[in-house]
Write a protein that holds these residues in place. Structure first.
Motif, mmCIF file in Angstrom:
data_model
loop_
_atom_site.group_PDB
_atom_site.id
_atom_site.type_symbol
_atom_site.label_atom_id
_atom_site.label_comp_id
_atom_site.label_asym_id
_atom_site.label_seq_id
_atom_site.Cartn_x
_atom_site.Cartn_y
_atom_site.Cartn_z
ATOM 1 N N ILE A 32 0.858 -1.179 0.000
ATOM 2 C CA ILE A 32 0.000 0.000 0.000
ATOM 3 C C ILE A 32 0.895 1.231 0.000
ATOM 4 N N SER A 33 0.617 2.186 -0.883
ATOM 5 C CA SER A 33 1.298 3.475 -0.822
ATOM 6 C C SER A 33 0.302 4.536 -0.385
ATOM 7 N N ILE A 34 0.786 5.489 0.398
ATOM 8 C CA ILE A 34 -0.053 6.567 0.911
ATOM 9 C C ILE A 34 0.615 7.897 0.605
ATOM 10 N N GLN A 35 -0.122 8.760 -0.094
ATOM 11 C CA GLN A 35 0.333 10.110 -0.366
ATOM 12 C C GLN A 35 -0.632 11.102 0.265
ATOM 13 N N GLY A 36 -0.273 12.368 0.211
ATOM 14 C CA GLY A 36 -1.140 13.404 0.743
ATOM 15 C C GLY A 36 -0.354 14.667 1.011
ATOM 16 N N ALA A 37 -1.071 15.744 1.243
ATOM 17 C CA ALA A 37 -0.436 17.032 1.480
ATOM 18 C C ALA A 37 0.414 16.998 2.744
ATOM 19 N N PRO A 157 9.202 -9.956 9.743
ATOM 20 C CA PRO A 157 8.006 -9.309 10.288
ATOM 21 C C PRO A 157 6.802 -9.580 9.399
ATOM 22 N N ALA A 158 5.621 -9.454 9.986
ATOM 23 C CA ALA A 158 4.399 -9.584 9.195
ATOM 24 C C ALA A 158 4.133 -8.318 8.395
ATOM 25 N N LEU A 159 4.611 -7.182 8.909
ATOM 26 C CA LEU A 159 4.288 -5.875 8.337
ATOM 27 C C LEU A 159 5.512 -4.980 8.347
ATOM 28 N N VAL A 160 5.766 -4.316 7.213
ATOM 29 C CA VAL A 160 6.828 -3.322 7.127
ATOM 30 C C VAL A 160 6.201 -1.955 6.902
ATOM 31 N N LEU A 161 6.627 -0.980 7.708
ATOM 32 C CA LEU A 161 6.206 0.412 7.572
ATOM 33 C C LEU A 161 7.395 1.216 7.075
ATOM 34 N N ALA A 162 7.186 1.987 6.013
ATOM 35 C CA ALA A 162 8.278 2.780 5.442
ATOM 36 C C ALA A 162 7.826 4.233 5.304
ATOM 37 N N ASP A 163 8.517 5.120 5.996
ATOM 38 C CA ASP A 163 8.167 6.541 6.001
ATOM 39 C C ASP A 163 9.141 7.305 5.098
ATOM 40 N N GLU A 164 8.665 7.704 3.913
ATOM 41 C CA GLU A 164 9.496 8.405 2.937
ATOM 42 C C GLU A 164 10.838 7.697 2.758
ATOM 43 N N CYS A 185 9.672 -7.338 -0.457
ATOM 44 C CA CYS A 185 8.459 -7.612 0.327
ATOM 45 C C CYS A 185 7.547 -8.603 -0.393
ATOM 46 N N ARG A 186 7.438 -8.479 -1.713
ATOM 47 C CA ARG A 186 6.634 -9.454 -2.464
ATOM 48 C C ARG A 186 7.258 -10.837 -2.369
ATOM 49 N N HIS A 187 8.583 -10.880 -2.477
ATOM 50 C CA HIS A 187 9.283 -12.168 -2.434
ATOM 51 C C HIS A 187 9.108 -12.852 -1.082
ATOM 52 N N THR A 188 9.059 -12.079 -0.013
ATOM 53 C CA THR A 188 8.932 -12.632 1.339
ATOM 54 C C THR A 188 7.484 -12.648 1.828
ATOM 55 N N ASN A 189 6.540 -12.237 0.950
ATOM 56 C CA ASN A 189 5.106 -12.208 1.286
ATOM 57 C C ASN A 189 4.842 -11.346 2.524
ATOM 58 N N THR A 190 5.527 -10.207 2.576
ATOM 59 C CA THR A 190 5.406 -9.276 3.696
ATOM 60 C C THR A 190 4.505 -8.111 3.306
ATOM 61 N N THR A 191 3.543 -7.790 4.142
ATOM 62 C CA THR A 191 2.689 -6.638 3.891
ATOM 63 C C THR A 191 3.512 -5.362 4.064
ATOM 64 N N LEU A 192 3.306 -4.414 3.151
ATOM 65 C CA LEU A 192 4.113 -3.188 3.129
ATOM 66 C C LEU A 192 3.209 -1.968 3.052
#
Length: 230
Positions: A32-37, A157-164, A185-192
């Protein structure tokens, strides 16, 4: 896998909440990517998911574990992060006193599940295996960010969070590093979940979203222009 239910967060008693009944449901292995002001709450959302901050109301579940209901129990929150989360910081947050290998192994050592073969495979996939014994300060920005990505993934990890995650990189390096982040992340089936200002990074995700007026909306990215699709 990551479920957010009607999340609210405000930093004042007056005005519209920064996050207002925000909800999200992701699948295992989805990106998932998240953008915004600027200032719309993107980094705050990641902090809430990571348990660094508490929402005013709502719930956040990772692998059916409620972060919110863990309350103020710091040990539970720390254990949650060690067991479930990998975090890629914009500023890398690597340790100058460690070489590349020890920086990457850090989170796995905290969790007590160091797997040298898995770390070797990750570093090879990210193109940094030859740098294992190099002081972290001797590496380029792109090489350091690859180390940060490996560190976020090495404890499975089950989930990776990446901030910029590419905010401090030049355009060419940003493209290479973001490709590696999504592919690994796709290769390791990790939610991103990636917060980014870059359309070029955002479009690589399985779902591109925009944070707008406190909620997440589907986004169309066309010719480097982000528009909200309602």
């Amino acid at each position: 896998m990551l479920i957010i239910k009607e999340l609210k967060k405000s930093f004042s008693d007056a005005g519209t909440p920064l996050l207002n009944n925000l909800s999200l449901n992701t699948r295992k292995g989805e990106s998932i990517s998240i953008q915004g002001a600027s200032g719309c709450g993107k980094s705050t959302l990641l902090s809430l998911i990571a348990g660094f901050e508490k929402p005013d109301s709502g719930d956040i579940l990772v692998n059916n574990l409620s972060i919110v209901n863990s309350g103020s129990n710091l040990k539970k929150i720390d254990n949650f992060r060690k067991e479930n989360l990998g975090i890629v910081f914009q500023s890398f947050n690597l340790f100058d006193c460690f070489n590349a290998w020890d920086n990457i192994a850090f989170t796995a050592r905290l969790k007590g599940n160091v797997d040298k073969d898995y770390q070797l495979a990750l570093m090879k996939q990210l193109g940094i295996l030859s740098l294992a014994q190099h002081p972290i300060s001797s590496l380029s920005g792109g090489e350091q960010q690859r180390c940060a990505i490996a560190r976020a993934l090495v404890h499975r990890p089950a989930l990776v969070l990446a901030d910029e995650p590419t905010g401090n990189l030049d355009e060419a390096t940003s493209d290479t590093v973001s490709d590696l982040l999504f592919e690994t992340c796709r290769h390791t089936n990790t939610t991103l979940v990636v917060v980014t200002h870059s359309n070029e990074v955002a479009v690589k995700a399985d779902r591109a979203l925009q944070l707008h007026q406190g909620v997440l909306e589907r986004a169309n990215i066309d010719n480097a222009t982000l528009t909200t699709a309602r």
